[in-house]
Write a protein that holds these residues in place. Structure first.
Motif, short mmCIF file in Angstrom:
data_model
loop_
_atom_site.label_atom_id
_atom_site.label_comp_id
_atom_site.label_asym_id
_atom_site.label_seq_id
_atom_site.Cartn_x
_atom_site.Cartn_y
_atom_site.Cartn_z
N VAL A 1 0.85 -1.20 0.00
CA VAL A 1 0.00 0.00 0.00
C VAL A 1 0.88 1.24 0.00
O VAL A 1 2.11 1.17 0.19
CB VAL A 1 -0.93 0.02 1.24
CG1 VAL A 1 -1.91 -1.15 1.19
CG2 VAL A 1 -0.12 -0.02 2.54
N SER A 2 0.25 2.38 -0.22
CA SER A 2 1.00 3.64 -0.20
C SER A 2 1.23 4.12 1.23
O SER A 2 2.25 4.77 1.51
CB SER A 2 0.25 4.71 -1.00
OG SER A 2 -1.05 4.91 -0.47
N GLN A 3 0.30 3.82 2.14
CA GLN A 3 0.44 4.21 3.55
C GLN A 3 -0.14 3.11 4.43
O GLN A 3 -1.30 2.73 4.27
CB GLN A 3 -0.26 5.53 3.84
CG GLN A 3 -0.09 6.02 5.27
CD GLN A 3 -0.67 7.41 5.48
OE1 GLN A 3 -0.91 8.13 4.54
NE2 GLN A 3 -0.90 7.76 6.72
N VAL A 4 0.66 2.62 5.34
CA VAL A 4 0.25 1.50 6.19
C VAL A 4 -0.73 1.99 7.25
O VAL A 4 -0.47 2.95 7.97
CB VAL A 4 1.49 0.87 6.86
CG1 VAL A 4 1.08 -0.11 7.93
CG2 VAL A 4 2.37 0.20 5.83
N GLY B 1 -1.38 -6.48 8.20
CA GLY B 1 -1.29 -7.16 6.92
C GLY B 1 -0.87 -6.26 5.78
O GLY B 1 -0.95 -6.67 4.62
N GLU B 2 -0.41 -5.04 6.07
CA GLU B 2 -0.01 -4.09 5.03
C GLU B 2 1.47 -3.72 5.18
O GLU B 2 2.01 -3.76 6.29
CB GLU B 2 -0.85 -2.82 5.09
CG GLU B 2 -2.34 -3.04 4.82
CD GLU B 2 -3.14 -1.76 4.92
OE1 GLU B 2 -4.28 -1.74 4.41
OE2 GLU B 2 -2.64 -0.77 5.52
N TYR B 3 2.09 -3.36 4.07
CA TYR B 3 3.46 -2.85 4.10
C TYR B 3 3.63 -1.81 3.01
O TYR B 3 2.88 -1.76 2.03
CB TYR B 3 4.48 -3.98 3.94
CG TYR B 3 4.62 -4.49 2.51
CD1 TYR B 3 5.60 -3.99 1.66
CD2 TYR B 3 3.77 -5.47 2.01
CE1 TYR B 3 5.73 -4.45 0.35
CE2 TYR B 3 3.90 -5.95 0.72
CZ TYR B 3 4.87 -5.43 -0.10
OH TYR B 3 5.00 -5.88 -1.39
N ALA B 4 4.61 -0.94 3.22
CA ALA B 4 4.91 0.11 2.23
C ALA B 4 6.42 0.33 2.22
O ALA B 4 7.08 0.25 3.26
CB ALA B 4 4.19 1.41 2.59
N VAL B 5 6.95 0.58 1.04
CA VAL B 5 8.39 0.81 0.86
C VAL B 5 8.59 2.21 0.28
O VAL B 5 8.00 2.55 -0.75
CB VAL B 5 9.01 -0.24 -0.07
CG1 VAL B 5 10.50 0.03 -0.24
CG2 VAL B 5 8.78 -1.64 0.48
N ARG B 6 9.42 3.00 0.95
CA ARG B 6 9.77 4.34 0.48
C ARG B 6 11.28 4.51 0.62
O ARG B 6 11.78 4.80 1.72
CB ARG B 6 9.03 5.42 1.27
CG ARG B 6 7.51 5.38 1.11
CD ARG B 6 6.86 6.63 1.72
NE ARG B 6 7.22 6.79 3.12
CZ ARG B 6 6.59 6.18 4.12
NH1 ARG B 6 5.58 5.37 3.87
NH2 ARG B 6 6.96 6.37 5.37
#
Length: 336
Positions: free
Chosen positions: A181-184, A188-193
């Motif tokens: 996702v864009s923002q956790v 069950g969600e993850y985001a990489v920046r």
């Protein structure tokens, strides 16, 4: 529950209170506790929150794991609140609960992320609990569970100083059922920046932020998804699978084979089959979870053999009613 110590709670509201032989408690602060192989005890006269107090007193380091079977999630929450109130001290044995899905059988909805997160956390924890309290609902006790290897075998540990390949790490998260996702915001969600990986791993109430220096994990911190501010740091986290069934290539292959062997007709006409074959998890897919395994388990496969069971009164009547509801829902679903 053969060969297991057992305590049956007889509440004052029970219509069978006068017909079942009971053994009154001398004091809820020092309840009698059966030993392995002894006949079950029947507790009575537990008014108000005395039931929660009595159960809390059974959880000691000298007693084995105590498993409490409640009628439903409402009773489970009430007992959990009462037991937490009466527990005191820093060395109290652990307290865990395993709620049911809060979905109707064969529903087109999936359990809420928070429920799945708590269930996975408990299933990963129970095999190591030799003492303490485990609260479960009757529906959970009747329901099949994923084999222990799915929970324990797919748990990944990440610590400060570890070397992480971001692309491989993200692929592993996706195979474990996590969403990019864009923002956790939810479990069950993850985001990489760039050099930062935000991850809301199952089993935790807050997400983590992994700061990378090159490919090395420099720090792991809790963070607030609302303010995006980092909090206290930890040395290591255990990443549980995001679901009670594996969305790996092997898991999907097993699902497809079992689906075709179990359900008649063209599987391509079935939404769940098509979506899972594409690597997606549509709503209601959780009710097909046994198709992802060659064998499933029950709660008895997770808990020690010397556990003591506290079973609320009239549990058999409740079990029969629940089984009748499952059969009715199956008949309705079978016409689709």
């Amino acid at each position: 529950m053969n060969n297991k110590a057992c305590v049956k709670i007889q509440t004052p509201a029970s219509s069978d209170l006068l017909r079942i032989p009971v053994q009154s408690l001398a004091s809820p602060f020092n309840p009698q506790f059966p030993k392995l192989g002894e006949p079950p005890l029947h507790w009575s006269g537990l008014y108000g929150s005395a039931e929660g107090l009595t159960i809390a007193q059974t959880a000691t380091n000298n007693n084995p794991l105590v498993i409490v079977v409640a009628h439903d999630n409402r009773r489970l929450q009430l007992l959990h609140t009462e037991i937490q109130f009466y527990r005191s001290g820093h060395n109290t044995p652990p307290l865990a609960r395993l709620p049911d899905w809060e979905c109707l059988p064969y529903d087109l909805l999936s359990p809420h992320h928070d429920i799945t997160s708590e269930r996975l956390r408990t299933l990963a924890r129970v095999p190591t609990m030799s003492h303490g309290l485990l609260l479960v609902t009757l529906e959970t006790l009747m329901q099949r569970l994923p084999p222990t290897i799915h929970i324990l075998g797919q748990t990944v540990s990440v610590a400060c100083g570890d070397t992480v390949d971001v692309e491989s790490f993200c692929a592993q998260l996706q195979h474990s059922g996590y969403f990019s996702v864009s923002q956790v915001m939810e479990p069950g969600e993850y985001a990489v920046r760039g050099g930062v990986i935000d991850l809301f791993t199952m089993g935790f109430e807050r997400p983590f932020r992994l700061d990378l220096f090159g490919s090395e994990v420099e720090s792991i911190r809790y963070f607030d998804p609302e303010t995006q501010r980092s909090g206290e740091s930890v040395d290591r986290i255990n990443i549980l699978p995001a679901r009670e069934f594996p969305m790996t290539e092997e898991g999907i292959r097993c699902f497809r084979e079992n689906f075709r062997a179990t359900i008649e007709g063209d599987p391509q006409h079935h939404l769940v089959y098509r979506e899972i074959s594409r690597g997606n998890t549509p709503a209601g897919a959780d009710f097909y979870f046994p198709l992802f395994f060659s064998e499933t388990a029950t709660l008895f496969d997770y808990v020690p053999v010397d556990a003591c069971w506290i079973i609320e009164a009239e549990i058999e009547l409740q079990a029969n009613a629940l089984w009748a509801e499952i059969q009715d829902r199956y008949q309705i679903a079978s016409h689709d």
